[in-house]
Design a protein around this motif. Structure first.
Motif, PDB file in Angstrom:
ATOM      1  N   ASP A 235      -3.688 -16.842  22.364  1.00 58.52           N
ATOM      2  CA  ASP A 235      -4.596 -17.995  22.395  1.00 58.52           C
ATOM      3  C   ASP A 235      -5.444 -17.953  21.129  1.00 58.52           C
ATOM      4  OD1 ASP A 235      -5.753 -20.293  23.991  1.00 58.52           O
ATOM      5  OD2 ASP A 235      -7.565 -19.138  23.576  1.00 58.52           O
ATOM      6  N   ALA A 236      -5.482 -19.066  20.417  1.00 59.42           N
ATOM      7  CA  ALA A 236      -6.219 -19.124  19.148  1.00 59.42           C
ATOM      8  C   ALA A 236      -7.164 -20.324  19.162  1.00 59.42           C
ATOM      9  CB  ALA A 236      -5.267 -19.227  17.966  1.00 59.42           C
ATOM     10  N   THR A 237      -8.434 -20.079  18.923  1.00 59.38           N
ATOM     11  CA  THR A 237      -9.418 -21.150  18.824  1.00 59.38           C
ATOM     12  C   THR A 237     -10.018 -21.133  17.423  1.00 59.38           C
ATOM     13  OG1 THR A 237     -11.170 -19.717  19.699  1.00 59.38           O
ATOM     14  CG2 THR A 237      -9.981 -21.110  21.271  1.00 59.38           C
ATOM     15  N   SER A 238     -10.423 -22.303  16.937  1.00 61.00           N
ATOM     16  CA  SER A 238     -11.001 -22.358  15.595  1.00 61.00           C
ATOM     17  C   SER A 238     -11.905 -23.573  15.450  1.00 61.00           C
ATOM     18  CB  SER A 238      -9.896 -22.405  14.539  1.00 61.00           C
ATOM     19  OG  SER A 238      -9.281 -23.677  14.504  1.00 61.00           O
ATOM     20  N   PHE A 239     -12.760 -23.513  14.441  1.00 59.85           N
ATOM     21  CA  PHE A 239     -13.589 -24.665  14.096  1.00 59.85           C
ATOM     22  C   PHE A 239     -13.811 -24.686  12.591  1.00 59.85           C
ATOM     23  CE2 PHE A 239     -16.855 -21.387  14.390  1.00 59.85           C
ATOM     24  CZ  PHE A 239     -17.704 -21.687  13.332  1.00 59.85           C
ATOM     25  N   LYS A 240     -14.197 -25.852  12.097  1.00 61.43           N
ATOM     26  CA  LYS A 240     -14.496 -26.010  10.673  1.00 61.43           C
ATOM     27  C   LYS A 240     -15.581 -27.064  10.503  1.00 61.43           C
ATOM     28  CE  LYS A 240     -12.292 -27.047   6.205  1.00 61.43           C
ATOM     29  NZ  LYS A 240     -10.995 -27.366   5.536  1.00 61.43           N
TER      30      LYS A 240
ATOM     31  N   TYR B 110     -17.175 -24.374   5.901  1.00 63.22           N
ATOM     32  CA  TYR B 110     -17.163 -23.056   6.541  1.00 63.22           C
ATOM     33  C   TYR B 110     -16.280 -23.152   7.775  1.00 63.22           C
ATOM     34  CZ  TYR B 110     -18.456 -18.826   9.014  1.00 63.22           C
ATOM     35  OH  TYR B 110     -18.394 -17.631   9.660  1.00 63.22           O
ATOM     36  N   ALA B 111     -15.438 -22.133   7.999  1.00 64.29           N
ATOM     37  CA  ALA B 111     -14.487 -22.177   9.107  1.00 64.29           C
ATOM     38  C   ALA B 111     -14.287 -20.792   9.710  1.00 64.29           C
ATOM     39  CB  ALA B 111     -13.137 -22.734   8.633  1.00 64.29           C
ATOM     40  N   GLU B 112     -13.925 -20.777  11.004  1.00 67.00           N
ATOM     41  CA  GLU B 112     -13.626 -19.528  11.697  1.00 67.00           C
ATOM     42  C   GLU B 112     -12.419 -19.710  12.608  1.00 67.00           C
ATOM     43  OE1 GLU B 112     -16.858 -17.885  13.908  1.00 67.00           O
ATOM     44  OE2 GLU B 112     -18.139 -17.585  12.149  1.00 67.00           O
ATOM     45  N   GLU B 113     -11.662 -18.626  12.788  1.00 65.13           N
ATOM     46  CA  GLU B 113     -10.550 -18.565  13.742  1.00 65.13           C
ATOM     47  C   GLU B 113     -10.675 -17.287  14.563  1.00 65.13           C
ATOM     48  OE1 GLU B 113      -7.242 -20.626  10.738  1.00 65.13           O
ATOM     49  OE2 GLU B 113      -7.133 -18.491  11.239  1.00 65.13           O
ATOM     50  N   GLU B 114     -10.268 -17.376  15.821  1.00 66.90           N
ATOM     51  CA  GLU B 114     -10.262 -16.197  16.695  1.00 66.90           C
ATOM     52  C   GLU B 114      -8.979 -16.198  17.507  1.00 66.90           C
ATOM     53  OE1 GLU B 114     -12.991 -14.123  20.217  1.00 66.90           O
ATOM     54  OE2 GLU B 114     -13.897 -15.463  18.730  1.00 66.90           O
ATOM     55  N   MET B 115      -8.272 -15.054  17.520  1.00 67.14           N
ATOM     56  CA  MET B 115      -6.993 -14.949  18.220  1.00 67.14           C
ATOM     57  C   MET B 115      -7.065 -13.887  19.306  1.00 67.14           C
ATOM     58  SD  MET B 115      -4.071 -15.201  15.269  1.00 67.14           S
ATOM     59  CE  MET B 115      -3.951 -16.603  14.154  1.00 67.14           C
ATOM     60  N   ASP B 116      -6.631 -14.256  20.509  1.00 65.16           N
ATOM     61  CA  ASP B 116      -6.529 -13.358  21.652  1.00 65.16           C
ATOM     62  C   ASP B 116      -5.054 -13.073  21.889  1.00 65.16           C
ATOM     63  OD1 ASP B 116      -6.413 -12.129  24.132  1.00 65.16           O
ATOM     64  OD2 ASP B 116      -7.843 -13.475  25.082  1.00 65.16           O
TER      65      ASP B 116
ATOM     66  N   THR C  24      -8.285  -6.014  21.020  1.00 62.69           N
ATOM     67  CA  THR C  24      -9.502  -6.648  20.531  1.00 62.69           C
ATOM     68  C   THR C  24      -9.136  -7.944  19.813  1.00 62.69           C
ATOM     69  OG1 THR C  24     -10.537  -4.478  20.214  1.00 62.69           O
ATOM     70  CG2 THR C  24     -11.535  -6.347  19.064  1.00 62.69           C
ATOM     71  N   ASP C  25      -9.913  -8.992  20.015  1.00 63.09           N
ATOM     72  CA  ASP C  25      -9.609 -10.272  19.380  1.00 63.09           C
ATOM     73  C   ASP C  25      -9.649 -10.143  17.857  1.00 63.09           C
ATOM     74  OD1 ASP C  25      -9.470 -11.297  21.896  1.00 63.09           O
ATOM     75  OD2 ASP C  25     -11.297 -12.509  21.762  1.00 63.09           O
ATOM     76  N   ALA C  26      -8.661 -10.766  17.205  1.00 60.07           N
ATOM     77  CA  ALA C  26      -8.646 -10.836  15.742  1.00 60.07           C
ATOM     78  C   ALA C  26      -9.519 -12.006  15.301  1.00 60.07           C
ATOM     79  CB  ALA C  26      -7.224 -11.014  15.238  1.00 60.07           C
ATOM     80  N   LYS C  27     -10.323 -11.798  14.257  1.00 64.04           N
ATOM     81  CA  LYS C  27     -11.243 -12.836  13.810  1.00 64.04           C
ATOM     82  C   LYS C  27     -11.091 -13.057  12.305  1.00 64.04           C
ATOM     83  CE  LYS C  27     -14.673 -11.741  17.377  1.00 64.04           C
ATOM     84  NZ  LYS C  27     -16.079 -11.353  17.664  1.00 64.04           N
ATOM     85  N   TYR C  28     -11.170 -14.321  11.916  1.00 64.50           N
ATOM     86  CA  TYR C  28     -11.043 -14.709  10.518  1.00 64.50           C
ATOM     87  C   TYR C  28     -12.148 -15.716  10.183  1.00 64.50           C
ATOM     88  CZ  TYR C  28      -6.313 -12.925  11.355  1.00 64.50           C
ATOM     89  OH  TYR C  28      -5.247 -12.150  11.707  1.00 64.50           O
TER      90      TYR C  28
END
Length: 321
Positions: free
Chosen positions: A241-246, A259-265, A272-276
């Motif tokens: 599951d991957a959520t993101s915003f910008k 500015y943007a972020e992504e998080e992967m479960d 642990t969730d991967a974060k970008y």
């Protein structure tokens, strides 16, 4: 008997870009494959050949080839990055046959709202960084329906099976009928083998579905975007599951910042969730664009190991002429 054939030659246009790029990867550890980091210079080296023409029956036929140095160098399609043929009309819609390099309808709408930051680290961190999507491949069909409702775009795709794998299909709906608003919903399959491997025990079907929901809204100089991507597999440890915003802000005709972020479960207990994250800015003047961005990866392989963290800084100068 004599057979006469006519050969029609079409004109092809070539487009490309001139750019100079600098990149710097730096790891958060003194051990591991990425510990030394990487500093590189590169230049834009992709050319796109396109051509189209209208037939006597009103259909428009188009052809596209992308030439990209080093891409698919070991594949039969190399050095072409992608190539396709399209047939379209206002009443028929558009049917595109991808010889190579095509996206499924879900893939085409499946980029994260943040712009796939993970993709900048996938070669550094291996398969752990990849966003799992519906299957696409060579010799696939992609169809965009003719306009039925103002602002609504509907697309579907078909990817033929290979070996004992099932064929895969996908669809996508995008609505942009309200000024500033865009809403997309896409779904596609990624199905595995459907029969037992000869000489081995019965294998479970590794069938999976990928679903993407994406929303963006522009109001004045500010654009907000959000996406949720879910990959549901018959094998629980393959879920994702991957959520993101910008958030983007246009300061002026020449300057923009985002500015943007992504998080992967990963869907696996104990991971642990991967974060970008990514901060970027660009300046355009007189046909020249200077862009800079800083990116960060944390827990790239779904662990808290220091080797799974990495920073990136990039600077690019491109020219339009």
């Amino acid at each position: 008997s004599l057979v006469s054939t006519s050969v029609f030659a079409g004109e092809m246009a070539v487009t490309g870009s001139a750019s100079i790029n600098w990149e710097n990867y730096s790891a958060d550890t003194t051990a591991g494959a990425n510990a030394a980091g990487t500093k590189t210079f590169s230049m834009g080296n992709q050319l796109t050949f396109t051509g189209s023409g209208e037939l006597d029956n009103g259909l428009t036929v188009g052809l596209s080839f992308v030439l990209d140095q080093g891409d698919d160098a070991t594949a039969a399609s190399g050095p072409f990055d992608s190539h396709s043929v399209s047939i379209s009309s206002d009443t028929f819609g558009t049917l595109k046959f991808h010889g190579e390099g095509g996206d499924s309808a879900q893939n085409a709408a499946g980029d994260t709202a943040a712009g796939n930051i993970w993709d900048n680290f996938d070669t550094r961190n291996g398969a752990s960084s990849l966003l799992k999507e519906s299957r696409a491949g060579d010799n696939m069909m992609h169809y965009t329906f003719p306009s039925m409702v103002d602002g609504l775009t509907v697309a579907a795709s078909y990817t033929p099976g290979t070996g004992e794998d099932e064929s895969d299909s996908a669809y996508a709906l995008t609505y942009a009928g309200i000024e500033g608003l865009s809403v997309s919903y896409a779904n596609g399959s990624n199905d595995g083998q459907i029969a037992a491997v000869e000489g081995a025990a019965d294998q479970p079907e590794a069938n999976a579905d990928a679903t993407t929901i994406k929303v963006s809204y522009a109001y004045g100089p500010v654009t907000l975007a959000y996406s949720d991507h879910e990959y549901d597999s018959g094998t629980a440890t393959e879920d994702q599951d991957a959520t993101s915003f910008k958030v983007s802000y246009t300061v002026s005709d020449a300057i923009s910042i985002s500015y943007a972020e992504e998080e992967m479960d990963s869907g696996t207990a104990g991971d642990t969730d991967a974060k970008y994250s990514k901060l970027s800015t660009s300046y355009t003047a007189g046909g020249m664009t200077v862009s800079a961005n800083m990116q960060e990866m944390e827990n790239g392989d779904y662990s808290t190991a220091a080797s799974a963290d990495e920073d990136y800084v990039g600077l690019s100068v491109s020219f339009a002429f």
